[in-house]
Design a protein around this motif. Structure first.
Motif, PDB file in Angstrom:
ATOM      1  N   THR A   1       0.778  -1.049  -0.058  1.00 46.01           N
ATOM      2  CA  THR A   1       0.210  -0.083  -0.100  1.00 46.01           C
ATOM      3  C   THR A   1       0.750   1.164  -0.226  1.00 46.01           C
ATOM      4  O   THR A   1       0.529   2.173  -0.755  1.00 46.01           O
ATOM      5  CB  THR A   1      -0.930  -0.014   1.057  1.00 46.01           C
TER       6      THR A   1
ATOM      7  N   ARG B   1       2.439   1.616  -3.419  1.00 43.11           N
ATOM      8  CA  ARG B   1       1.271   2.150  -4.572  1.00 43.11           C
ATOM      9  C   ARG B   1       1.140   3.580  -4.296  1.00 43.11           C
ATOM     10  O   ARG B   1       1.166   4.208  -5.349  1.00 43.11           O
ATOM     11  CB  ARG B   1       0.004   1.334  -4.014  1.00 43.11           C
TER      12      ARG B   1
ATOM     13  N   PRO C   1       5.043  -0.382  -8.162  1.00 44.39           N
ATOM     14  CA  PRO C   1       4.753  -1.820  -7.363  1.00 44.39           C
ATOM     15  C   PRO C   1       4.619  -2.898  -8.197  1.00 44.39           C
ATOM     16  O   PRO C   1       4.743  -3.933  -8.093  1.00 44.39           O
ATOM     17  CB  PRO C   1       3.490  -1.620  -6.769  1.00 44.39           C
TER      18      PRO C   1
ATOM     19  N   LEU D   1      -3.567   3.671 -10.300  1.00 46.08           N
ATOM     20  CA  LEU D   1      -2.758   2.887  -9.314  1.00 46.08           C
ATOM     21  C   LEU D   1      -3.418   3.149  -7.783  1.00 46.08           C
ATOM     22  O   LEU D   1      -3.458   2.218  -6.864  1.00 46.08           O
ATOM     23  CB  LEU D   1      -1.397   3.349  -9.364  1.00 46.08           C
TER      24      LEU D   1
END
Length: 229
Positions: free
Chosen positions: A80, A83, A150, A226
């Motif tokens: 996360t 990202r 990512p 994203l």
């Protein structure tokens, strides 16, 4: 190595080679970034951006080879965070490409800078320093674009955990890593070289600004996608 050095190893080498090439040539943030840098700054900057992208792969390879890749991939907060960082960076790059249009829309003209550019012509030393700074900047832009991606992280981790056998020697894994990084550098350098050929430049001269706008929208769109994924 024992029995693994036979046909299985040959199949592994072929699989890594094919999967890597297919992953590298598939369109994504790296392709959009090299396109923008090559068109806006020229061939030298585009090639340095390609080298930066290949060098950025080494970040993912490093933590994967020491065993942290699977740990990162299995922890949601790491993915996360990566990202969000990658998305913010892509959006910022996209907006920076669109900044002249944004500035024009809000009514801020840059006539003073244009006047200075005409009246204060840079000397040879300034040009040389400018090229070095331009190349260095392009390198780090490419490096960050890949290191904060990512999807590259998941590709490297998946490749080393599912395709490459645990019995593979460390030197062989390092060789794979060098191959993956080299594929990124060579492919995107070829893209930069192709986009800056005189014949290509002549054809796209009239629409170069529109291509840069489209790339900026693409980068910002990839960042938003994203964030939403």
């Amino acid at each position: 190595m024992p029995e693994f050095t036979g046909g299985l190893l040959s199949m592994e080498i072929i699989a890594v080679g094919i999967i890597t090439v297919l992953a590298v040539i598939s369109p994504g943030p790296d392709f959009a970034m090299v396109t923008r840098i090559a068109l806006a700054r020229g061939r030298r900057a585009g090639v340095f951006c390609a080298i930066g992208i290949g060098s950025g792969v080494s970040v993912h390879l490093a933590y994967t080879l020491i065993g942290l890749g699977v740990v990162f991939a299995s922890n949601v907060w790491v993915l996360t965070a990566l990202r969000y960082l990658g998305a913010a960076y892509l959006i910022w790059l996209g907006l920076s490409a669109l900044w002249p249009d944004i500035r024009a829309l809000v009514g801020k003209k840059n006539s003073a800078n244009a006047y200075n550019a005409v009246t204060d012509a840079p000397g040879p030393d300034q040009n040389r320093n400018g090229e070095v700074h331009n190349s260095r900047s392009a390198f780090w832009i490419g490096f960050a674009c890949n290191a904060l991606n990512p999807k590259t992280m998941l590709f490297i981790v998946s490749l080393f955990s599912q395709v490459i056998s645990p019995q593979t020697a460390v030197w062989q894994e390092i060789g794979y890593g060098i191959y993956i990084a080299a594929c990124h550098m060579i492919w995107f350098a070829l893209v930069a070289l192709a986009l800056t050929l005189p014949s290509v430049q002549a054809r796209i001269a009239a629409i170069k600004s529109w291509i840069e706008r489209a790339v900026g929208l693409c980068l910002a769109g990839l960042g938003i996608k994203l964030l939403a994924s």
